[in-house]
Design a protein around this motif. Sequence first.
Motif, PDB file in Angstrom:
ATOM      1  N   ASP A   1      -4.218   9.645  -9.984  1.00 39.67           N
ATOM      2  CA  ASP A   1      -5.274  10.370  -9.281  1.00 39.67           C
ATOM      3  C   ASP A   1      -6.326   9.450  -8.683  1.00 39.67           C
ATOM      4  O   ASP A   1      -7.268   9.910  -8.032  1.00 39.67           O
ATOM      5  CB  ASP A   1      -5.943  11.389 -10.213  1.00 39.67           C
ATOM      6  CG  ASP A   1      -6.612  10.727 -11.424  1.00 39.67           C
ATOM      7  OD1 ASP A   1      -6.650   9.473 -11.501  1.00 39.67           O
ATOM      8  OD2 ASP A   1      -7.088  11.474 -12.303  1.00 39.67           O
ATOM      9  N   GLY A   2      -6.197   8.158  -8.899  1.00 38.54           N
ATOM     10  CA  GLY A   2      -7.118   7.200  -8.317  1.00 38.54           C
ATOM     11  C   GLY A   2      -8.459   7.095  -9.009  1.00 38.54           C
ATOM     12  O   GLY A   2      -9.326   6.358  -8.547  1.00 38.54           O
ATOM     13  N   ARG A   3      -8.625   7.772 -10.119  1.00 38.01           N
ATOM     14  CA  ARG A   3      -9.927   7.769 -10.802  1.00 38.01           C
ATOM     15  C   ARG A   3     -10.096   6.570 -11.735  1.00 38.01           C
ATOM     16  O   ARG A   3     -11.210   6.086 -11.931  1.00 38.01           O
ATOM     17  CB  ARG A   3     -10.068   9.070 -11.609  1.00 38.01           C
ATOM     18  CG  ARG A   3     -11.382   9.185 -12.403  1.00 38.01           C
ATOM     19  CD  ARG A   3     -12.582   9.336 -11.498  1.00 38.01           C
ATOM     20  NE  ARG A   3     -13.834   9.329 -12.232  1.00 38.01           N
ATOM     21  CZ  ARG A   3     -14.444  10.434 -12.681  1.00 38.01           C
ATOM     22  NH1 ARG A   3     -13.887  11.639 -12.468  1.00 38.01           N
ATOM     23  NH2 ARG A   3     -15.593  10.344 -13.322  1.00 38.01           N
TER      24      ARG A   3
ATOM     25  N   SER B   1       0.846  -1.186   0.000  1.00 41.17           N
ATOM     26  CA  SER B   1       0.000   0.000   0.000  1.00 41.17           C
ATOM     27  C   SER B   1       0.884   1.239   0.000  1.00 41.17           C
ATOM     28  O   SER B   1       2.027   1.199   0.467  1.00 41.17           O
ATOM     29  CB  SER B   1      -0.919   0.003   1.227  1.00 41.17           C
ATOM     30  OG  SER B   1      -0.151   0.041   2.427  1.00 41.17           O
TER      31      SER B   1
ATOM     32  N   SER C   1      -5.291   1.785  -4.454  1.00 44.62           N
ATOM     33  CA  SER C   1      -5.592   3.168  -4.818  1.00 44.62           C
ATOM     34  C   SER C   1      -4.636   4.088  -4.076  1.00 44.62           C
ATOM     35  O   SER C   1      -4.102   3.721  -3.020  1.00 44.62           O
ATOM     36  CB  SER C   1      -7.040   3.514  -4.475  1.00 44.62           C
ATOM     37  OG  SER C   1      -7.248   3.450  -3.069  1.00 44.62           O
ATOM     38  N   PRO C   2      -4.368   5.273  -4.605  1.00 45.58           N
ATOM     39  CA  PRO C   2      -3.422   6.182  -3.945  1.00 45.58           C
ATOM     40  C   PRO C   2      -3.800   6.531  -2.508  1.00 45.58           C
ATOM     41  O   PRO C   2      -2.919   6.777  -1.682  1.00 45.58           O
ATOM     42  CB  PRO C   2      -3.443   7.421  -4.838  1.00 45.58           C
ATOM     43  CG  PRO C   2      -3.840   6.904  -6.184  1.00 45.58           C
ATOM     44  CD  PRO C   2      -4.812   5.807  -5.905  1.00 45.58           C
ATOM     45  N   ASP C   3      -5.110   6.558  -2.190  1.00 45.02           N
ATOM     46  CA  ASP C   3      -5.521   6.894  -0.828  1.00 45.02           C
ATOM     47  C   ASP C   3      -5.652   5.672   0.073  1.00 45.02           C
ATOM     48  O   ASP C   3      -6.075   5.784   1.227  1.00 45.02           O
ATOM     49  CB  ASP C   3      -6.849   7.656  -0.848  1.00 45.02           C
ATOM     50  CG  ASP C   3      -7.991   6.826  -1.423  1.00 45.02           C
ATOM     51  OD1 ASP C   3      -7.768   5.641  -1.768  1.00 45.02           O
ATOM     52  OD2 ASP C   3      -9.116   7.353  -1.528  1.00 45.02           O
ATOM     53  N   VAL C   4      -5.283   4.502  -0.433  1.00 49.41           N
ATOM     54  CA  VAL C   4      -5.292   3.238   0.305  1.00 49.41           C
ATOM     55  C   VAL C   4      -6.709   2.828   0.728  1.00 49.41           C
ATOM     56  O   VAL C   4      -6.868   1.988   1.606  1.00 49.41           O
ATOM     57  CB  VAL C   4      -4.362   3.288   1.542  1.00 49.41           C
ATOM     58  CG1 VAL C   4      -4.001   1.885   2.015  1.00 49.41           C
ATOM     59  CG2 VAL C   4      -3.087   4.035   1.231  1.00 49.41           C
ATOM     60  N   GLY C   5      -7.723   3.398   0.123  1.00 51.00           N
ATOM     61  CA  GLY C   5      -9.089   3.021   0.501  1.00 51.00           C
ATOM     62  C   GLY C   5      -9.614   1.842  -0.273  1.00 51.00           C
ATOM     63  O   GLY C   5     -10.521   1.139   0.191  1.00 51.00           O
TER      64      GLY C   5
ATOM     65  N   ASN D   1     -13.259  -2.713  -0.741  1.00 54.36           N
ATOM     66  CA  ASN D   1     -13.225  -1.650   0.266  1.00 54.36           C
ATOM     67  C   ASN D   1     -12.374  -2.148   1.428  1.00 54.36           C
ATOM     68  O   ASN D   1     -12.751  -3.091   2.127  1.00 54.36           O
ATOM     69  CB  ASN D   1     -14.648  -1.319   0.731  1.00 54.36           C
ATOM     70  CG  ASN D   1     -14.686  -0.114   1.647  1.00 54.36           C
ATOM     71  OD1 ASN D   1     -13.746   0.140   2.403  1.00 54.36           O
ATOM     72  ND2 ASN D   1     -15.774   0.643   1.600  1.00 54.36           N
TER      73      ASN D   1
ATOM     74  N   ASP E   1       1.022   3.773   1.825  1.00 56.46           N
ATOM     75  CA  ASP E   1       1.495   4.204   3.141  1.00 56.46           C
ATOM     76  C   ASP E   1       2.350   3.150   3.832  1.00 56.46           C
ATOM     77  O   ASP E   1       2.839   3.370   4.948  1.00 56.46           O
ATOM     78  CB  ASP E   1       0.315   4.588   4.036  1.00 56.46           C
ATOM     79  CG  ASP E   1      -0.627   3.424   4.307  1.00 56.46           C
ATOM     80  OD1 ASP E   1      -0.373   2.307   3.790  1.00 56.46           O
ATOM     81  OD2 ASP E   1      -1.634   3.622   5.011  1.00 56.46           O
TER      82      ASP E   1
END
Length: 407
Positions: free
Chosen positions: A200-202, A110, A152-156, A171, A112
């Motif tokens: 950008d995770g899109r 991930s 995803s870049p935000d790790v979500g 998720n 992070d």
Amino acid sequence: MAYRACRRLPHWRRAVTAGLLATAVVAAVVAVASSGATASAAIEPAGLVTAVVTSPGVKGVAFSPDGRLVAAGYGDGTVRLWDVATDQVHSPALPDGSGPQGGVNGVAFSPDGTLLADADADGAIELRDPVTGRLALSPLQADSGVNGVTFSPDVGVLAAGYGDGTIRLWNLATGQLYGPVLRDGSGPQGGVNGVAFSPDGRLVAAGYSDGTVRLWDVLTDQVQGPALRDGPGSGGGVNGVAFSPDGSLLAAGYGDGTVQLWDPSTGRPSGPPLRVGSAVNGVAFSPDGSLLASADANGTIGLWDPATGQPTRSPLQVGSGVSGVAFSPDGKLLASGDANGTVKLWNTADDGPANPDVNRIILLAAGLGIALAVVAVAITTRAIWRASAGRPHPRRNLCRPCSWRPC
């Protein structure tokens, strides 16, 4: 006795013989040192050689975000973490539960650094704490083998590509699916062999075994634009995809031995294909976007300039089929995994090995060898000059190399 035999030789021949012998010895020393230097500089990078592993090979590699660890997924169904600084196994092998008939098809950290995911051939995805090796969530299970995973870049969200041609978005907060299973109904496209999130995770890019690439919109769960199929690859499936760090390029590696760079905003090829020569198993961009690495089935790694489409150097010779490549966060190292179960680190700045100590030893040996060679040549030249001038060396100096006794 040795000194008597020496005395039978004319003085100038003794000098020449001694000089040539010294030169030969030095040449042998330099040859040994240089042979090691050549091997190290050309194809032998620093450690991480998994000699103790008797598995079907490495199927995926990934660097941790801090650059301290390299994760490798193996065909025997295990994941190993290697410490880059020590070239040693960081922890015991992590079993993924798929067993010897399955295997790990891909690994990913991930952004992070808190999670390590592995894609299992039995359809499970395991998420672990890379520090402790313990499971962070229950395995994410599906009814088809997983060929690739990406965070995803935000790790979500975790995106996974499956052998049945589907993509699932998981998720990570709940361990449940994030929206519906993504399946393109426009026709048979085969399995998904590789997935990558845009910066950008899109978008999620997916490479299919029918030779097409599709861009999925994470928010709408729909394919964005037509399938990317107008470039090469019709003769082989897509085995790996990667976005450039700024999102302006999408690289796809094909089974027909090419790499195509695409403009994801237009869906058009960005220049002609890069000719690798054998099936491309994986692609990766350097963190600054200045290099593109390709891993091929013939056991080489290509390094390309994405802006020009030209190779930046001769291919790195790995020795067996390369299944995956990954750049370190600072871009200075490149990790490769191959069919022999070996993980290697390469120095991307030059042809040298990743271990600077090896370089220092080689340079010292070469410097000493050159210095001794100069001395030997000087002795030989001086002896020949003295002989031609009728001024032989004093007898005691010529006899000392063969005996401690005076002549």
